[in-house]
Design an enzyme around this catalytic site. Structure first.
Site, PDB file in Angstrom:
ATOM      1  N   HIS A   5       0.828  -1.205   0.000  1.00 22.28           N
ATOM      2  CA  HIS A   5       0.000   0.000   0.000  1.00 22.28           C
ATOM      3  C   HIS A   5       0.865   1.258   0.000  1.00 22.28           C
ATOM      4  O   HIS A   5       2.062   1.215   0.246  1.00 22.28           O
ATOM      5  CB  HIS A   5      -0.932   0.019   1.218  1.00 22.28           C
ATOM      6  CG  HIS A   5      -0.218   0.153   2.519  1.00 22.28           C
ATOM      7  ND1 HIS A   5       0.466  -0.899   3.110  1.00 22.28           N
ATOM      8  CD2 HIS A   5      -0.072   1.213   3.358  1.00 22.28           C
ATOM      9  CE1 HIS A   5       1.002  -0.492   4.253  1.00 22.28           C
ATOM     10  NE2 HIS A   5       0.693   0.798   4.418  1.00 22.28           N
ATOM     11  N   ASP A   7       0.543   5.011   1.920  1.00 19.95           N
ATOM     12  CA  ASP A   7      -0.187   5.577   3.052  1.00 19.95           C
ATOM     13  C   ASP A   7      -1.214   6.629   2.629  1.00 19.95           C
ATOM     14  O   ASP A   7      -0.926   7.525   1.838  1.00 19.95           O
ATOM     15  CB  ASP A   7       0.789   6.200   4.057  1.00 19.95           C
ATOM     16  CG  ASP A   7       1.647   5.150   4.755  1.00 19.95           C
ATOM     17  OD1 ASP A   7       1.225   3.975   4.828  1.00 19.95           O
ATOM     18  OD2 ASP A   7       2.738   5.507   5.227  1.00 19.95           O
ATOM     19  N   HIS A 157       4.751   0.070   0.211  1.00 18.59           N
ATOM     20  CA  HIS A 157       5.460  -0.708   1.222  1.00 18.59           C
ATOM     21  C   HIS A 157       4.533  -1.751   1.823  1.00 18.59           C
ATOM     22  O   HIS A 157       3.314  -1.690   1.664  1.00 18.59           O
ATOM     23  CB  HIS A 157       6.037   0.209   2.304  1.00 18.59           C
ATOM     24  CG  HIS A 157       5.003   0.984   3.054  1.00 18.59           C
ATOM     25  ND1 HIS A 157       4.357   2.079   2.514  1.00 18.59           N
ATOM     26  CD2 HIS A 157       4.484   0.813   4.284  1.00 18.59           C
ATOM     27  CE1 HIS A 157       3.506   2.552   3.381  1.00 18.59           C
ATOM     28  NE2 HIS A 157       3.544   1.806   4.475  1.00 18.59           N
ATOM     29  N   ARG A 173       5.903   5.904  13.737  1.00 19.18           N
ATOM     30  CA  ARG A 173       5.734   6.402  12.377  1.00 19.18           C
ATOM     31  C   ARG A 173       5.292   7.850  12.395  1.00 19.18           C
ATOM     32  O   ARG A 173       4.458   8.252  13.203  1.00 19.18           O
ATOM     33  CB  ARG A 173       4.692   5.567  11.627  1.00 19.18           C
ATOM     34  CG  ARG A 173       4.610   5.954  10.143  1.00 19.18           C
ATOM     35  CD  ARG A 173       3.560   5.185   9.422  1.00 19.18           C
ATOM     36  NE  ARG A 173       2.279   5.850   9.606  1.00 19.18           N
ATOM     37  CZ  ARG A 173       1.149   5.422   9.088  1.00 19.18           C
ATOM     38  NH1 ARG A 173       1.119   4.329   8.392  1.00 19.18           N
ATOM     39  NH2 ARG A 173       0.034   6.080   9.286  1.00 19.18           N
TER      40      ARG A 173
END
Length: 189
Positions: A5, A7, A157, A173
């Site tokens: 995907h 983000d 990723h 993150r």
């Protein structure tokens, strides 16, 4: 993140970039893989690129395998109400480099606008496979204190669940807000 995907592709402000900082890692596994969506786009034949360029794909956050398996139908409906599916261009032009990159992902892309889900499925499957060929992928083996930054406008990723889930994998993150992109599916006609 257990599927490929980019983000926030399911929003009207997809992420520009993301940073991931490793704090605590399992003894084995827990790597993250990245793929280059510029190269994925450039690997397609000119005729295929011509057909895809200018088309839109539906991105829906409730398609993610983990979301579907862990939520009731009522919870999925509520998620869709609060975060309606959006159409994103299949090909994004990077706002800094001007390069084209493929912009679909197995985690969130439902269909191609104007095609049924059944008609879209083999095309999307081909694009996912093309994106993640061995030559197009980097696998990051995490070490404590590693910090990795990637550009969501031209990369996908996946977080690998190839470790003992009884062990701790603590990562922090940060996501960088991108430029507006896409349109809410209810507004598409």
């Amino acid at each position: 993140g257990r599927q490929w995907h980019s983000d926030l592709s399911t929003t009207l402000r997809p992420a520009k970039g993301s940073l991931l900082h490793a704090q605590q890692l399992p003894s084995v596994g827990g790597d993250t893989m990245f793929c280059n969506m510029y190269r994925a786009w450039e690997s397609l034949s000119p005729l295929y690129r011509e057909w895809l360029d200018g088309r839109w794909a539906l991105h829906d956050m409730t398609l993610a395998r983990e979301t579907r398996l862990q939520r009731t139908p009522a919870e999925l409906d509520d998620i869709r109400r609060r975060n309606p599916p959006v159409y994103q261009p299949i090909v994004r032009v990077h706002d800094v480099t001007g390069r084209k990159a493929l912009y679909v992902s197995e985690m969130t892309t439902a269909s191609i606008e104007g095609l049924t889900a059944e008609e879209s499925a083999p095309i999307l499957k081909f694009l996912y496979e093309r994106s993640t060929v061995y030559e197009n992928v980097y696998r990051h083996v995490w070490r404590p204190a590693d910090l990795v930054l990637w550009d969501n406008r031209c990369a996908m990723h996946i977080a690998l669940a190839d470790y003992d889930l009884a062990e701790t994998r603590r990562m922090y993150r940060t996501t960088l807000l991108g430029v507006p992109s896409g349109r809410i599916a209810a507004q598409a006609a």
